[in-house]
Design a protein around this motif. Structure first.
Motif, PDB file in Angstrom:
ATOM      1  N   LYS A  12       0.944  -1.042   0.058  1.00 57.94           N
ATOM      2  CA  LYS A  12       0.266  -0.338   0.245  1.00 57.94           C
ATOM      3  C   LYS A  12       0.391   1.241   0.161  1.00 57.94           C
ATOM      4  O   LYS A  12       1.927   1.282   1.448  1.00 57.94           O
ATOM      5  CB  LYS A  12      -1.334  -0.421   1.001  1.00 57.94           C
ATOM      6  CG  LYS A  12      -1.684   0.861   1.146  1.00 57.94           C
ATOM      7  CD  LYS A  12      -2.735   1.614   0.340  1.00 57.94           C
ATOM      8  CE  LYS A  12      -3.372   2.352   0.206  1.00 57.94           C
ATOM      9  NZ  LYS A  12      -3.830   2.996  -1.047  1.00 57.94           N
ATOM     10  N   ASN A  18       5.229   4.902   0.949  1.00 57.17           N
ATOM     11  CA  ASN A  18       5.294   3.780   0.352  1.00 57.17           C
ATOM     12  C   ASN A  18       4.844   2.985   2.190  1.00 57.17           C
ATOM     13  O   ASN A  18       5.422   3.513   3.047  1.00 57.17           O
ATOM     14  CB  ASN A  18       6.998   2.488   0.348  1.00 57.17           C
ATOM     15  CG  ASN A  18       5.622   1.511   0.523  1.00 57.17           C
ATOM     16  OD1 ASN A  18       7.005   0.518   0.801  1.00 57.17           O
ATOM     17  ND2 ASN A  18       5.110   0.806   0.128  1.00 57.17           N
ATOM     18  N   GLU A  57      -2.231  -1.137  -3.261  1.00 53.99           N
ATOM     19  CA  GLU A  57      -1.750  -1.925  -5.318  1.00 53.99           C
ATOM     20  C   GLU A  57      -1.423  -2.715  -5.588  1.00 53.99           C
ATOM     21  O   GLU A  57      -1.679  -3.453  -7.067  1.00 53.99           O
ATOM     22  CB  GLU A  57      -1.159  -0.634  -5.156  1.00 53.99           C
ATOM     23  CG  GLU A  57      -0.966   1.185  -5.137  1.00 53.99           C
ATOM     24  CD  GLU A  57      -1.042   1.491  -3.684  1.00 53.99           C
ATOM     25  OE1 GLU A  57      -1.574   1.869  -3.449  1.00 53.99           O
ATOM     26  OE2 GLU A  57      -0.675   0.472  -2.966  1.00 53.99           O
ATOM     27  N   ARG A  58      -1.230  -3.402  -4.952  1.00 57.03           N
ATOM     28  CA  ARG A  58      -1.063  -5.168  -4.600  1.00 57.03           C
ATOM     29  C   ARG A  58      -1.147  -6.170  -4.249  1.00 57.03           C
ATOM     30  O   ARG A  58      -1.393  -5.753  -3.409  1.00 57.03           O
ATOM     31  CB  ARG A  58       0.981  -4.619  -5.314  1.00 57.03           C
ATOM     32  CG  ARG A  58       1.848  -4.129  -6.241  1.00 57.03           C
ATOM     33  CD  ARG A  58       2.558  -4.845  -6.296  1.00 57.03           C
ATOM     34  NE  ARG A  58       3.831  -3.446  -6.892  1.00 57.03           N
ATOM     35  CZ  ARG A  58       3.718  -2.071  -6.958  1.00 57.03           C
ATOM     36  NH1 ARG A  58       3.900  -1.595  -5.389  1.00 57.03           N
ATOM     37  NH2 ARG A  58       4.399  -1.170  -7.295  1.00 57.03           N
ATOM     38  N   PRO A 331       3.762   4.227  -7.231  1.00 58.98           N
ATOM     39  CA  PRO A 331       2.601   4.280  -8.680  1.00 58.98           C
ATOM     40  C   PRO A 331       3.014   5.690  -9.192  1.00 58.98           C
ATOM     41  O   PRO A 331       3.999   6.800  -8.459  1.00 58.98           O
ATOM     42  CB  PRO A 331       1.685   4.290  -7.561  1.00 58.98           C
ATOM     43  CG  PRO A 331       1.571   3.141  -6.007  1.00 58.98           C
ATOM     44  CD  PRO A 331       2.824   4.191  -6.172  1.00 58.98           C
TER      45      PRO A 331
END
Length: 589
Positions: A12, A18, A57-58, A331
């Motif tokens: 996230k 981060n 995000e992942r 990102p």
């Protein structure tokens, strides 16, 4: 047995920062797990990610096999009904008393009779020691009582997974111990999977079956309490002992970094993972404290399963390898146009969702009526006070102009058309945006920062249907009411000032008014008012649901709501007026 929660490769990022990356863990079903870490390591963000309130995000979060990251919102809403969540401050609904707060999920999601609801609610209130306090509203009870009421609400639907955020926040040590014992009793009675986010070392040492720790954007350790508390990992040892010396500094910037010299690895660690020898200044924990036991003496099924898994070796301690790992690329920060389009798209989507709900499900009469009365009460007096000088100024200016050009007989018609088609909708827009819209935004914003909106979402309630639709519909209805009221007051004010101040002829004023002004002129004004009310209510609701943190964020959201609404309303007025002039040439708008 409780539900399953499996987290794989979760990352996230907020902007360029981060929060954590590549977090992987599995909550043992039915057991109590505590998540630790220094302040600012994203523990609450992780908790909200599990609920599906924050979008990583992942990675993936499988709750009973359903991915809370990639699944549709409708699926997430369905899965949230399996959760019970205790937020830091309880997140009770301020407009309801304790009883109604606890009964809320049952009334929304079950077909229980009111007698069954009452029996269930009183049982949970008795469990948390609040029996006899059910008539009080959240503002009348202490912080500890709010937490216990929030816990009762989270338990009332018999959830499979219970998430608890900082249960000790704002509580003294005695009440913290009592709450920890209560959580143990709840786990014994329900066998639910529990995840507790906490800073409280004593609670972390005595309550959970498993422990995990977030540090410097990763999960540094996770596993059985028995192994976690006996480790000599420098970060864990320092945190659990509260030692000021060690890799954890006063802030994240002073924490141990990967390129700093590290102690040697211990190759003899039995699980084959890299375990650091004791860091200078960090004291390893040498005594395993006794875990809390149910006061009733009942056998805790999850505790038995945990001991069996530890004894057999199925439950193993994970320790992050301190070898250099590539940090995930943040990102790409969107450009200015993209950052502007994102809230615009969300606002548009909220508007479409609002219209769809009204068209397919209708409105909730009670909530809509309450909002209508609230908005009308804060808007009517300002509208009247503004309408009188507006009508007077228009009558005076038009009266002076018609005298100069020798067209006094048209004064009444010109004044009425100006008031009905332009002045009334504009006054309505100003009042709805400045008074009604600001009130909507402030109300929803305060609910958001108190986690009431998050609580409602976790309870599987559509925020749009429950909160946005009644307010937007009420704003439309109040805008149309105010438009008619302002039209009447403005016309009367114009008549008074034209006849009394300028010495106009009453008969001529009324004759031109009845000869040229038509009922469709009022319809045009009402259509404008309805559109203005929809825009004002929608913008206010959107900004109230997305404020920056804290009271300051709510205040900024209110200011932004008013400014944005003014801009949109005047733009909409220009478009509507232009279209009307094209469709009805020579009529004026």
């Amino acid at each position: 047995m409780g539900g399953t929660v499996e987290v794989h490769g979760l990352s996230k990022t907020y902007g360029s920062q981060n929060i954590w990356h590549d977090v992987t863990l599995t909550l043992p079903p039915g057991e109590i797990t505590a998540l630790l870490g220094p302040s600012g390591t994203g523990k609450s963000v992780f908790l909200k990610s599990v609920m599906g309130l924050v979008q990583p995000e992942r990675g993936s979060i499988l709750v009973n096999g359903v991915d809370m990251v990639s699944s549709r919102e409708s699926q997430r809403l369905k899965m949230r009904k399996k959760f019970g969540v205790l937020f830091q401050d309880g997140a009770l609904f301020g407009s309801m008393n304790v009883y109604d707060n606890v009964a809320f999920p049952l009334r929304e999601h079950t077909r229980m009779s009111e007698r069954e609801v009452r029996a269930n609610v009183l049982e949970k209130l008795d469990m948390v020691g609040l029996l006899g306090q059910e008539h009080k509203v959240p503002g009348e009870i202490s912080g500890g009582m709010k937490k216990r009421a929030g816990l009762a609400r989270s338990l009332v639907t018999d959830p499979e997974i219970i998430l608890i955020d900082e249960p000790d926040s704002g509580l003294d040590p005695v009440r913290t111990s009592n709450l920890a014992q209560l959580l143990m009793e709840v786990n014994t009675a329900t066998d639910a999977t529990m995840l507790v986010v906490t800073h409280n070392i004593e609670l972390a040492r005595t309550l959970p079956d498993n422990l995990g720790m977030l540090y410097r954007r990763e999960l540094v350790m996770f596993g059985p309490r028995e192994d976690f508390l006996l480790t000599d990992h420098p970060v864990v040892s320092q945190f659990m002992s509260g030692d000021p010396e060690g890799p954890i500094g006063m802030s994240e910037e002073t924490d141990h970094r990967r390129n700093d010299p590290l102690p040697e690895l211990d190759p003899s660690y039995p699980h084959g993972t890299a375990l650091l020898n004791r860091h200078a200044g960090a004291r390893a924990i040498e005594v395993l404290p006794r875990q809390l036991l149910p006061r009733s003496g009942s056998l805790r099924a999850s505790g038995e399963r945990h001991r069996e898994n530890v004894t057999s070796g199925r439950a193993r301690l994970y320790v992050a390898d301190d070898d250099e790992k590539p940090q995930p690329a943040p990102p790409r920060r969107p450009g200015l146009s993209a950052r502007a389009l994102t809230p615009t798209g969300r606002l548009f989507a909220l508007g479409l969702d609002t219209v769809r709900i009204v068209a397919t499900r209708g409105v909730r009469p009670r909530e809509t009526l309450e909002q209508f009365w609230f908005l009308a009460s804060v808007s009517i007096l300002p509208a009247i006070l503004i309408a009188i000088p507006f009508g007077a100024v228009i009558a005076l200016q038009l009266g002076t102009l018609t005298i100069q050009i020798g067209a006094q007989s048209f004064t009444g018609a010109a004044s009425v058309l100006a008031v009905v088609q332009q002045a009334s909708p504009i006054v309505t827009a100003l009042v709805i945006a400045g008074a009604g819209g600001a009130a909507i935004c402030a109300d929803l914003g305060s609910r958001t920062i108190r986690d009431e909106i998050s609580a409602m979402t976790v309870l599987g309630i559509s925020v749009t249907q429950r909160l946005v639709v009644p307010r937007v519909v009420a704003a439309v209805a109040v805008a149309m009411l105010l438009n008619g009221l302002v039209s009447v007051v403005g016309v009367m004010g114009g008549y008074f000032f034209n006849v009394v101040v300028q010495g106009g002829t009453p008969g001529a004023y009324l004759a031109s008014f009845t000869a040229l002004a038509q009922i469709q002129d009022l319809f045009v004004g009402e259509i404008k008012a309805a559109i203005f009310g929809f825009i004002a209510g929608l913008v206010a609701a959107y900004r109230g649901l997305h404020p920056a943190p804290g009271p300051k964020g709510v205040g900024e959201a209110v200011n932004q709501s008013v400014v944005i609404t003014f801009l949109l309303l005047f733009a909409a007025n220009f478009v509507i007026t232009t279209l009307y002039l094209q469709l009805v040439p020579g009529k004026g708008a």
